[in-house]
Structure formats: structure tokens, C-alpha cells
Design an enzyme around this catalytic site. Sequence first.
Site, PDB file in Angstrom:
ATOM      1  N   GLY A 110       0.781  -1.237   0.000  1.00 53.72           N
ATOM      2  CA  GLY A 110       0.000   0.000   0.000  1.00 53.72           C
ATOM      3  C   GLY A 110       0.811   1.285   0.000  1.00 53.72           C
ATOM      4  N   HIS A 127       0.577   1.179 -13.257  1.00 57.58           N
ATOM      5  CA  HIS A 127       1.361   0.011 -13.686  1.00 57.58           C
ATOM      6  C   HIS A 127       2.845   0.401 -13.707  1.00 57.58           C
ATOM      7  CE1 HIS A 127       2.160  -3.821 -15.543  1.00 57.58           C
ATOM      8  NE2 HIS A 127       2.992  -3.186 -16.339  1.00 57.58           N
ATOM      9  N   ASN A 150       1.469   3.039  -2.602  1.00 55.42           N
ATOM     10  CA  ASN A 150       0.749   3.978  -3.484  1.00 55.42           C
ATOM     11  C   ASN A 150      -0.490   4.542  -2.791  1.00 55.42           C
ATOM     12  OD1 ASN A 150       1.920   4.303  -6.332  1.00 55.42           O
ATOM     13  ND2 ASN A 150       2.154   2.110  -5.923  1.00 55.42           N
TER      14      ASN A 150
HETATM   15  C1  GAR Z   1       3.251  -1.108  -7.429  1.00 58.29           C
HETATM   16  O1  GAR Z   1       4.550  -1.094  -7.952  1.00 58.29           O
HETATM   17  C2  GAR Z   1       2.225  -1.101  -8.539  1.00 58.29           C
HETATM   18  O2  GAR Z   1       2.607  -0.304  -9.631  1.00 58.29           O
HETATM   19  C3  GAR Z   1       2.193  -2.544  -8.913  1.00 58.29           C
HETATM   20  O3  GAR Z   1       2.211  -3.229  -7.674  1.00 58.29           O
HETATM   21  C4  GAR Z   1       2.964  -2.445  -6.728  1.00 58.29           C
HETATM   22  C5  GAR Z   1       2.118  -2.262  -5.481  1.00 58.29           C
HETATM   23  O4  GAR Z   1       2.845  -1.625  -4.454  1.00 58.29           O
HETATM   24  N1  GAR Z   1       1.011  -2.858  -9.692  1.00 58.29           N
HETATM   25  C6  GAR Z   1       1.011  -3.746 -10.687  1.00 58.29           C
HETATM   26  O5  GAR Z   1       1.960  -4.415 -10.986  1.00 58.29           O
HETATM   27  C7  GAR Z   1      -0.315  -3.852 -11.426  1.00 58.29           C
HETATM   28  N2  GAR Z   1      -0.176  -4.617 -12.635  1.00 58.29           N
HETATM   29  P1  GAR Z   1       2.109  -0.913  -3.237  1.00 58.29           P
HETATM   30  O6  GAR Z   1       1.130  -1.918  -2.636  1.00 58.29           O
HETATM   31  O7  GAR Z   1       3.235  -0.585  -2.284  1.00 58.29           O
HETATM   32  O8  GAR Z   1       1.421   0.330  -3.761  1.00 58.29           O
END
Ligand code: GAR
Length: 200
Positions: free
Chosen positions: A12, A110, A14
Site C-alpha cells: 500500500g 502500472h 501507493n
Molecule cells: C506497485 O509497484 C504497482 O505499480 C504494482 O504493484 C505495486 C504495489 O505496491 N502494480 C502492478 O503491478 C499492477 N499490474 P504498493 O502496494 O506498495 O502500492
Amino acid sequence: MTDIAVLVSGGGTNLQALIDAEKAGKIPHGKIRLVLASNPKAYALERAAAAGIESAVVSRKNYASQQEYDQAIVDVLKAHDIDMVILAGFLSILGETVIRAYPDRIINIHPSLIPSFCGKGFYGLKVHEAALEKGVKVTGATVHLVNEIPDGGRILLQKAVYIEDGDTPEVLQRRVMEQAEWILLPQAAEMVAAQLSEEE
Ligand code: GAR
């Protein structure tokens, strides 16, 4: 004001960038009302609690079909009067029912420059492993609208990030987050929230 739900599956970071941006007044047209997790262990749920945001868990394994899972998600979103959905590291697949309920109102972050390293099977660290394996010198992140094609909706924002000698997937993932994802996602959230507020 656009009422926002953030869908998460993991750490989480983001989501945290969105919470911090909202607090700093950078998303004036939107308010995060709900955090919906696909997994009860997602650390993102603790971030939601710390920020005083309501949360819910809807796990695919508790539903017999994709259709029932999608309907459960739509029911939770509608019960909270959500106008816009942000996928922030949401690793479960959303079907037509959700996409049709929120046309041009779902955005996804992404961790690559689409159309590179995207689509089915490209998520999380796998994206960065693939970029390093290919030997590209530049990668980045993309925020796009969500439609029926995985990572195939209209691109809203992109930012490039340089690959450096000795990068591991983990090091590269962190740089892409810091230099691109955490900046782009709040910007795109405000872009779409402002547009939806105008249409109200
Ligand atoms: C992030 O890097 C996001 O861009 C990626 O998962 C990670 C989640 O991190 N999403 C994908 O790969 C979608 N295809 P977070 O939970 O720390 O935000």
C-alpha cells in the site's frame, strides 16, 4: 466532490502516496472514502486504519465465480456511494461487471512504460525482472484508465525512470515507485476527480 475508493492487495505505498497527497491539498476534487483489499493481510489496511479511512475486504476465494466476486465488489462500492476507483497495487482481476459499473472511472498504476512489460502475468516485481532481463535502459510507470483489456485502457500519464548498473528487481522497483508512481498516481487521481466533479 468525487468520492474515491482505493483497491489494494499488498503493502500500500501507493495508497500512502494518495493519502499524503490528499492531506497536503493536492487532490482538492476528491476524497478517499474507502480502501478495499483483496486480501485480509494486506498491510495497506493498516495504513487505511491509521488514516481513519473505512476499509473492507473482498477475497476472490470466497466467491464461486468471477461474476459473483465482481458483484460483491460493486455492492461494496455502491454502498459507499463511490464515484471513482483507483487500483493501487490491486492484483486481483476485475471483470466486466465492475468495469461496466464504473466506465472511464477506474484508473490503474502500472510499473512500466506501457506497452512494454504489461498485460497478463506482469505485476509487481515480475515487471521489473522482465525489464532487467530484456536489458532496457529506461523504464517507468503508467497511469491508465481500466477497460476489459488488461493494461489496455487509455493512457493518462507516464514518467520515465533510468535503469542503473547493478540494479536488482527490488532496487529498480523502489526507484520506479519513488521517481514515478508516487508522483503520477495522485496527479492522475486529481485529473479524473476534477473532471468527474465538473460532470456532477
Ligand atoms: C506497485 O509497484 C504497482 O505499480 C504494482 O504493484 C505495486 C504495489 O505496491 N502494480 C502492478 O503491478 C499492477 N499490474 P504498493 O502496494 O506498495 O502500492
